[in-house]
Structures are given as structure tokens and as C-alpha cells.
Design an enzyme around this catalytic site. Structure first.
Site, PDB file in Angstrom:
ATOM      1  N   GLY A 206     -22.525  24.140  -5.554  1.00  0.00           N
ATOM      2  CA  GLY A 206     -23.200  24.689  -6.666  1.00  0.00           C
ATOM      3  C   GLY A 206     -22.242  25.576  -7.359  1.00  0.00           C
ATOM      4  CG  ASN A 207     -22.714  26.227 -11.175  1.00  0.00           C
ATOM      5  OD1 ASN A 207     -23.515  27.118 -11.726  1.00  0.00           O
ATOM      6  ND2 ASN A 207     -22.850  24.625 -11.484  1.00  0.00           N
ATOM      7  CG  HIS A 208     -21.400  32.179  -9.136  1.00  0.00           C
ATOM      8  ND1 HIS A 208     -22.056  32.651  -7.877  1.00  0.00           N
ATOM      9  CD2 HIS A 208     -20.078  32.315  -8.933  1.00  0.00           C
ATOM     10  CE1 HIS A 208     -21.222  32.689  -6.931  1.00  0.00           C
ATOM     11  NE2 HIS A 208     -19.823  32.290  -7.473  1.00  0.00           N
TER      12      HIS A 208
END
Ligand code: CTP
Length: 399
Positions: A206-208
Site C-alpha cells: 500500500g502507500n501513505h
């Protein structure tokens, strides 16, 4: 949205009248002009002095005070909206049957502005067939009903009948009475948040991305009159306006198919999601067990959604993309504008202080196909969304 709007608040005799103090404060803070009227019974529950101080206007309770007659007709004409909150069972019944034994009812019967009510009562009263019939009558007369909530009631019981919270009432008023018409008749789709690419049943890549910018854009497009569908990856954000259609997706592949369908009927697409560029070639059926040494994960490219819709866009469809960069910002943004065939690219630099993932503020530059760039100074993500949507409105109306 509420700045300069004239809101007349009617308060009736109910314990929930204490919430009207906060309601008046919130409305004044958002720039609205507020006048308060009360039934004589409401005085038992909340002080007119507090309400006149907060609203900056005299609170009117009686049709005749001393030698003066309160002009109930003009109050209903002054207001952009007349909100009765809380609405007691007694006043509801009188409104439903056209009784007029106090100032508030006289204002109601003569009001030419739209009327909204936020009922508040005990659960059994709320469910009584007479109350429900009266609510139906009010709806039939064209009044808007702000739904009661479930929770702890003044009786100590738990159930339906609580007046909506002041923040929710302000949202309701904004959504139902004060959207502008800049984008009325237009359909907009917005992508937001990250995507999660599963590795096994418990892990993902995923990412932030927090989704804040995309949610703010969806809300602003909606407030300017557009029909909005928000396609979002997993986030903690909540949309406050009930009229926005929210489609929750998880992976880049799901976001792609959802966008593909939504784009066919969209006039505007704003692609702010941080879509994963790679996804595992295989998703393990069982949790991958730890072994000694390294673990190789084979990834394959996801479809570029912006590029896909950029290629298939037809005349009259406006596509805005984002570019999230950490270096060579302008050069990379301009390359994305071309390669993805977008109408504009909104550059987000992670090097800018106060901008980027998770922050409540942002600072962006919009590049368009005419070679023009528009800078939006550091401000709240809501403020940036407002400026981006005004830019889109201008572009669309210039076409
Ligand atoms: N985007 C998309 N689908 C993808 C990847 C990106 O729709 N699979 C969109 C994003 O929503 C954004 C724009 O493309 O509007 C640019 O995204 P960004 O992450 O900045 O760039 P990438 O195209 O992914 O390229 P790179 O990661 O190499 O900078």
C-alpha cells in the site's frame, strides 16, 4: 457556503434546546446571519440572553411585546431558510394542523422561505402513530425533516428520537439549501486514497495516501452543484454529504473497472488516488510463512487508469490528473500531462513543507495544455480543493 446566508432558527420546548446554543455558534462562525425566535415553553429550557448574545440579534418570543407587534411576516421573508430545531411533539402537531397560538407558529404559517425541522422527543412519542402522521403531513407541505438519531434520551432510555447533532444540522442546511449551481447538470467522478495490492490473505502493498485531498475535491464539486461519484481506496475519511455516491474499492484492478464504467457518464474526472503501479503476480492462498534468507516477490504493472481514461475521453469530458513528485517536479508533471492526455495535471511536491500525504494542508501547481501554470498557495486541503474546482469550472465554462 453559509457566508452571508440568513438563517432563522425557531426553538421549541424540548431538552434538546441546549444544543441550539452550539448550533447558533456554528452558524455564526461559518459567516451566516442568524435570528432566533422561541416558543414561550422554550424559555424554560434555554436562556434567550445566551441566544441573543450569540446570534447578535434580539430573540423574539411573543407576538406582542409591550406596545410593539413582532412582524412575523417579515421574519419569514427575511430568511433564506427557517430551521425549527428542536421541534417538539407539541409544535409538530400544531404545525401539521395549522394552529397559530404563538409567534413561532405565526412565522411558520406565513413563511415564504423553505422550512426544515429537526424533531426531538422520546422514542415512544416519536413512534406514536399520531407523531408519524404529523411528520408525513409536514413532508407533504414541502418541509424538510432532519432525521432523528438513535442514542441516549432525556428519559434515560436508549432509542430513536434524539435531535441531530448541531454539526450534522449545519451540514444538512449546506447540502439541501446552499449548494451553488456552477456545475448543476454535470457529473463528476473523483478517485481518492491508496490502493492495497494483496500479497497473501493478511498482507498487502500500500502507500501513505490519506484520501483527504480526494475527499475534499469530491465535496467541493458536489457543493458547486455536480452529481458526484467518489471512488476510493481504503481510508479513514468520511464523506459528510449524503448525496455523494461513494464506491469503496481495494485494489488498483478494482479501481480500474469501477472508473471505466463511471467515466462513460462523467463530464469531469479528477484522479487524485495514489494508485499502486505494481501488484503481485500471484496472491498466495495461505499466509506466507517466514523462512531463512530473502523472499522474492514478483510484481507486474497495474493498468494506468488516468492514461486509459485520458485516451478514451471524448469532446466535452474534462480530465484532471495529479502528479506526486519528489524531484524534477515540473518536468515530470509536464511529461504526465502529455503521456496521460489529461486536460490538466495538478503537481504535488513532497518536498513542499505542509504538503503531501496525511497533512491537513497542501500547496499545488496546476499545469494545463495551453502551457499555463496556476499556483495555489499553501492552505487547507479544503481551500486547495475550492481553488482547483474554481479552476475546473472556469475551464469548463470557457470551452
Ligand atoms: N494513476 C492512475 N493509475 C495508475 C497510476 C497512477 O490513474 N495505475 C494516476 C494518479 O491517480 C495520478 C496520476 O496518474 O492522477 C499520476 O500518478 P503518480 O503516482 O504521480 O505517477 P505515476 O503515473 O504512477 O508515475 P510515477 O510513479 O513513475 O511517478
Amino acid at each position: 457556503m453559509l457566508a452571508g446566508k440568513k438563517i432563522l432558527i425557531g426553538i421549541t420546548g424540548s431538552i434538546a434546546a441546549y444544543k441550539s446554543i452550539l448550533l447558533v455558534r456554528l452558524l455564526i462562525k461559518s459567516g451566516a446571519e442568524v435570528k432566533v425566535i422561541m416558543t414561550p415553553a422554550a424559555k424554560e429550557f434555554v436562556s434567550p440572553l445566551v441566544l441573543s448574545t450569540l446570534s447578535k440579534n434580539n430573540v423574539i418570543i411573543d407576538l406582542v411585546e409591550g406596545n410593539e407587534w413582532a412582524n412575523h411576516v417579515m421574519l419569514g421573508r427575511w430568511a433564506d431558510v427557517f430551521l425549527i430545531a428542536p421541534l417538539s411533539c407539541n409544535t409538530l402537531a400544531k404545525m401539521a394542523h395549522g394552529l397559530c397560538d404563538n409567534l413561532l407558529l405565526a412565522v411558520y404559517l406565513s413563511a415564504t422561505c423553505p422550512v426544515a425541522v429537526a424533531p426531538a422527543m422520546d422514542e415512544d412519542m416519536w413512534h406514536h402513530v399520531a407523531t408519524q402522521k404529523n411528520i408525513s403531513l409536514l413532508k407533504e407541505y414541502g418541509n424538510k425533516i432532519i432525521s432523528v438519531e438513535k442514542g441516549e434520551l432525556a428519559s434515560g432510555l436508549f432509542g430513536e428520537g434524539r435531535m441531530a447533532e448541531p454539526e450534522d444540522i449545519v451540514t444538512y442546511l449546506t447540502e439541501h439549501f446552499f449548494r451553488t449551481h456552477e456545475l448543476t447538470g454535470k457529473k463528476a467522478m473523483v478517485t481518492a486514497g491508496p490502493t492495497y495490492e494483496a500479497i497473501d490473505p493478511v498482507r498487502f502493498i500500500g502507500n501513505h495516501s490519506s484520501g483527504k485531498m480526494g475527499f475534499a475535491l469530491a465535496e467541493e464539486l458536489y457543493l458547486q452543484g455536480a452529481d458526484v461519484v467518489l471512488i476510493t481506496g481504503p481510508t479513514h475519511q468520511q464523506i459528510v454529504y449524503k448525496g455523494i455516491q461513494v464506491i469503496k474499492v481495494v485494489s488498483a484492478a478494482e479501481m480500474f473497472t469501477t472508473c471505466d464504467v463511471a467515466f462513460d457518464t462523467s463530464d469531469i474526472a479528477v484522479m487524485s488516488a495514489a494508485v499502486a503501479d505494481y501488484t503481485p503476480v500471484e496472491v498466495a492462498d495461505e499466509k506466507i510463512k517466514k523462512k531463512s534468507g530473502t523472499l522474492d516477490l514478483l510484481l507486474t504493472k497495474t493498468k494506468d487508469i488516468l492514461q486509459y481514461i485520458g485516451q478514451k475521453k471524448k469532446k466535452g469530458q474534462f480530465v484532471a490528473g495529479f502528479a506526486l513528485e519528489t524531484n524534477n517536479e515540473e518536468e515530470n508533471a509536464l511529461a504526465k500531462l502529455q503521456s496521460k492526455n489529461a486536460d490538466c495535471i495538478i503537481l504535488n511536491s513532497l518536498r513542499t513543507k505542509g504538503a503531501g500525504f496525511g497533512a491537513d494542508t497542501n500547496k499545488v501547481t496546476i499545469f494545463d495544455r495551453s502551457g499555463k501554470s496556476t499556483e495555489i498557495a499553501l492552505k487547507s486541503k479544503q481551500g486547495v480543493a475550492k481553488d482547483i474546482v474554481s479552476y475546473i469550472v472556469q475551464q469548463i465554462h470557457a470551452e
